[in-house]
Write an enzyme that holds these catalytic residues in place. Structure first.
Site, PDB file in Angstrom:
ATOM      1  CB  CYS A 104      -0.910   0.043   1.226  1.00 38.94           C
ATOM      2  SG  CYS A 104      -1.837   1.591   1.267  1.00 38.94           S
ATOM      3  CB  CYS A 107      -2.015   4.447   4.626  1.00 39.99           C
ATOM      4  SG  CYS A 107      -3.457   4.042   3.640  1.00 39.99           S
ATOM      5  CB  SER A 108      -0.818   0.306   6.675  1.00 43.19           C
ATOM      6  OG  SER A 108      -1.862   0.884   7.437  1.00 43.19           O
ATOM      7  CB  CYS A 109      -4.886  -0.590   2.138  1.00 43.34           C
ATOM      8  SG  CYS A 109      -5.598   1.069   2.268  1.00 43.34           S
TER       9      CYS A 109
END
Ligand code: FE
Length: 207
Positions: A104, A107-109
């Site tokens: 991602c 961010c941190s999907c």
């Protein structure tokens, strides 16, 4: 990239959790080592074991694999693995000529229902930027050296779509049960920074 919506990091929530954690540690109600074990459990054991079951089923059952590649969200829901950050899934299949890597960039999907919590490095800026610009170099640092003629496809997760890599089934596993197959599927193999574990336990030596 207006279409590229991501889940905002819950900074307020994170701060509250940190504050609670500090307080619990200070009061001696929990110990740091126990907390680390708990986090490790969710990052490495509980969560990714779900994804491993999905991968093992796809390896063992061609009809399931077809359903999984056609509509991952529904096929994964057959196991009851549903919920936040798993509503819209796409499974991408590794082949001898194609290696898939997920990231991602913003961010941190991450597909929580099948992989659990993202590892720290997945959320860190160096991985998020370099996975796109230098995927081969990133894989090398994870110990995965791919031949030059293997195409690397990088998939950028968003709030709308999350990816799970279907690793290649290791050779020498023809007689394996689904449970035995699942034991070869690591979190990293489903992110795409490793291959599935070989039957002899060798990391990623599956082709
Ligand atoms: Fe994201």
């Amino acid at each position: 990239m207006s279409k590229h919506r991501h889940t905002e990091p819950p900074s307020d929530l994170v701060l509250r959790v940190k504050a609670l954690e500090s307080l619990l540690l200070e009061k001696g109600l929990v110990d740091a080592a126990a907390l680390d074990i708990l986090i490790d459990t969710y990052e490495n054991k509980v969560g990714p074991r779900n994804g491993a079951k999905v991968v093992a089923r796809a390896w063992a059952d061609p009809a399931y694999k077809t359903r999984l590649l056609a509509d991952a969200t529904t096929a994964i829901a057959e196991f009851g693995f549903v919920g936040r950050q798993g509503e819209d899934m796409l499974v991408v299949e590794n082949t001898p000529g194609i290696h898939n890597l997920t990231v991602c960039t913003l961010c941190s999907c991450y597909p929580w229902p099948v992989l659990g919590l993202p590892p720290v490095w997945y959320k860190a800026a160096p991985y998020r930027s370099r996975a796109v610009h230098d995927p081969r170099g990133v894989l090398r640092e994870f110990g995965l050296e791919l031949p030059e003629d293997v195409e690397i496809r990088v998939w950028d997760s968003t709030a709308e779509l999350r990816y799970l890599v279907l690793p290649e089934r290791p050779t020498g596993t023809e007689s394996f049960s689904e449970d035995e197959l699942a034991s070869l599927v690591t979190r990293d193999a489903m992110i795409g920074v490793a291959k599935a574990t070989a039957p002899d336990g060798t990391a990623g030596a599956n082709t």
